[in-house]
Design a protein around this motif. Structure first.
Motif, PDB file in Angstrom:
ATOM      1  N   PHE A 222       0.939  -1.304   0.029  1.00  0.00           N
ATOM      2  CA  PHE A 222       0.089  -0.065   0.165  1.00  0.00           C
ATOM      3  C   PHE A 222       0.764   1.211  -0.095  1.00  0.00           C
ATOM      4  N   VAL A 223       1.940   1.375   1.042  1.00  0.00           N
ATOM      5  CA  VAL A 223       2.815   2.626   1.094  1.00  0.00           C
ATOM      6  C   VAL A 223       3.561   2.702  -0.249  1.00  0.00           C
ATOM      7  N   VAL A 224       4.079   1.659  -1.020  1.00  0.00           N
ATOM      8  CA  VAL A 224       4.795   1.479  -1.960  1.00  0.00           C
ATOM      9  C   VAL A 224       3.899   2.307  -3.314  1.00  0.00           C
ATOM     10  N   GLY A 225       2.599   1.897  -3.172  1.00  0.00           N
ATOM     11  CA  GLY A 225       1.533   2.383  -4.216  1.00  0.00           C
ATOM     12  C   GLY A 225       1.328   3.760  -4.149  1.00  0.00           C
ATOM     13  N   LEU A 226       1.548   4.342  -2.747  1.00  0.00           N
ATOM     14  CA  LEU A 226       1.242   5.927  -2.618  1.00  0.00           C
ATOM     15  C   LEU A 226       2.450   6.519  -3.086  1.00  0.00           C
ATOM     16  N   PHE A 227       3.565   5.896  -3.404  1.00  0.00           N
ATOM     17  CA  PHE A 227       4.863   6.510  -4.235  1.00  0.00           C
ATOM     18  C   PHE A 227       4.862   6.511  -5.570  1.00  0.00           C
ATOM     19  N   ILE A 228       4.517   5.311  -5.917  1.00  0.00           N
ATOM     20  CA  ILE A 228       4.549   4.829  -7.498  1.00  0.00           C
ATOM     21  C   ILE A 228       3.401   5.681  -8.305  1.00  0.00           C
ATOM     22  N   ALA A 229       2.128   5.600  -7.696  1.00  0.00           N
ATOM     23  CA  ALA A 229       0.936   6.315  -8.383  1.00  0.00           C
ATOM     24  C   ALA A 229       1.380   7.708  -9.011  1.00  0.00           C
ATOM     25  N   PRO A 230       1.966   8.389  -8.069  1.00  0.00           N
ATOM     26  CA  PRO A 230       2.061   9.655  -8.441  1.00  0.00           C
ATOM     27  C   PRO A 230       3.040  10.055  -9.476  1.00  0.00           C
ATOM     28  N   LEU A 231       3.790   8.888  -9.401  1.00  0.00           N
ATOM     29  CA  LEU A 231       5.116   8.967 -10.384  1.00  0.00           C
ATOM     30  C   LEU A 231       4.762   8.371 -11.781  1.00  0.00           C
ATOM     31  N   ILE A 232       3.624   7.531 -11.786  1.00  0.00           N
ATOM     32  CA  ILE A 232       3.254   7.102 -12.902  1.00  0.00           C
ATOM     33  C   ILE A 232       2.492   8.190 -13.920  1.00  0.00           C
ATOM     34  N   VAL A 233       1.738   8.928 -12.864  1.00  0.00           N
ATOM     35  CA  VAL A 233       0.739  10.242 -13.331  1.00  0.00           C
ATOM     36  C   VAL A 233       1.857  11.109 -13.926  1.00  0.00           C
ATOM     37  N   MET A 234       3.068  11.388 -13.050  1.00  0.00           N
ATOM     38  CA  MET A 234       4.144  12.304 -13.661  1.00  0.00           C
ATOM     39  C   MET A 234       4.366  12.074 -15.117  1.00  0.00           C
ATOM     40  N   VAL A 235       4.840  10.711 -15.058  1.00  0.00           N
ATOM     41  CA  VAL A 235       5.414  10.219 -16.301  1.00  0.00           C
ATOM     42  C   VAL A 235       4.565  10.321 -17.639  1.00  0.00           C
TER      43      VAL A 235
END
Length: 142
Positions: free
Chosen positions: A56-69
């Motif tokens: 869950f916590v990893v997803g909190l960091f990965i999701a915004p990075l995906i949106v940014m890219v």
């Protein structure tokens, strides 16, 4: 409020609510971020909480990075120095531990379960936020 769009806000709120319901349904746990981060920092002997919380916590960091890219949104610029953001995040984390939960746990999940404790906690969060914004913007001139 120049960037507020009711449709995207409603979609975002719906997705947050749906994810909280699915997390409770599939894991039997409340999707409170402070509790999930605590599950990563102080893993239990069972071990299951660490992996669920960690994902869950990893997803909190990965999701915004995906949106940014994948989107054409401009990069996020913090109006304050990074050290202030870090200190503020630390203080919020300490406050959520003292309050036995955070805005996601109390505000999204607790109020949905009509928890009196969560309703009081959420009112306290919101009143504190209003006072803080007033103080920073109008007293300190920020």
């Amino acid at each position: 409020m120049e960037n507020f769009t009711p449709v995207s806000a409603a979609i975002g709120g719906t997705l947050i609510g749906l994810s909280a319901v699915l997390f409770m349904l599939l894991n039997g746990r409340i999707a409170g971020i402070s509790g999930l981060v605590a599950g990563v920092l102080t893993p239990s002997e069972k071990g299951n909480d660490f992996w669920i919380s960690g994902a869950f916590v990893v997803g909190l960091f990965i999701a915004p990075l995906i949106v940014m890219v994948t989107s054409d949104r401009p990069p996020i610029n913090f109006p304050q120095p990074l050290w202030m953001v870090v200190v503020g995040g630390f203080l919020v984390g300490m406050g959520s531990r003292l309050g036995s939960g955070c805005t996601s746990g109390h505000g999204v999940c607790g109020i949905a379960r009509l928890s009196r404790r969560s309703i009081i906690a959420t009112l306290t969060f919101m009143i504190s936020a209003v006072i803080t914004v007033f103080f920073v913007r109008h007293v300190m001139g920020g």
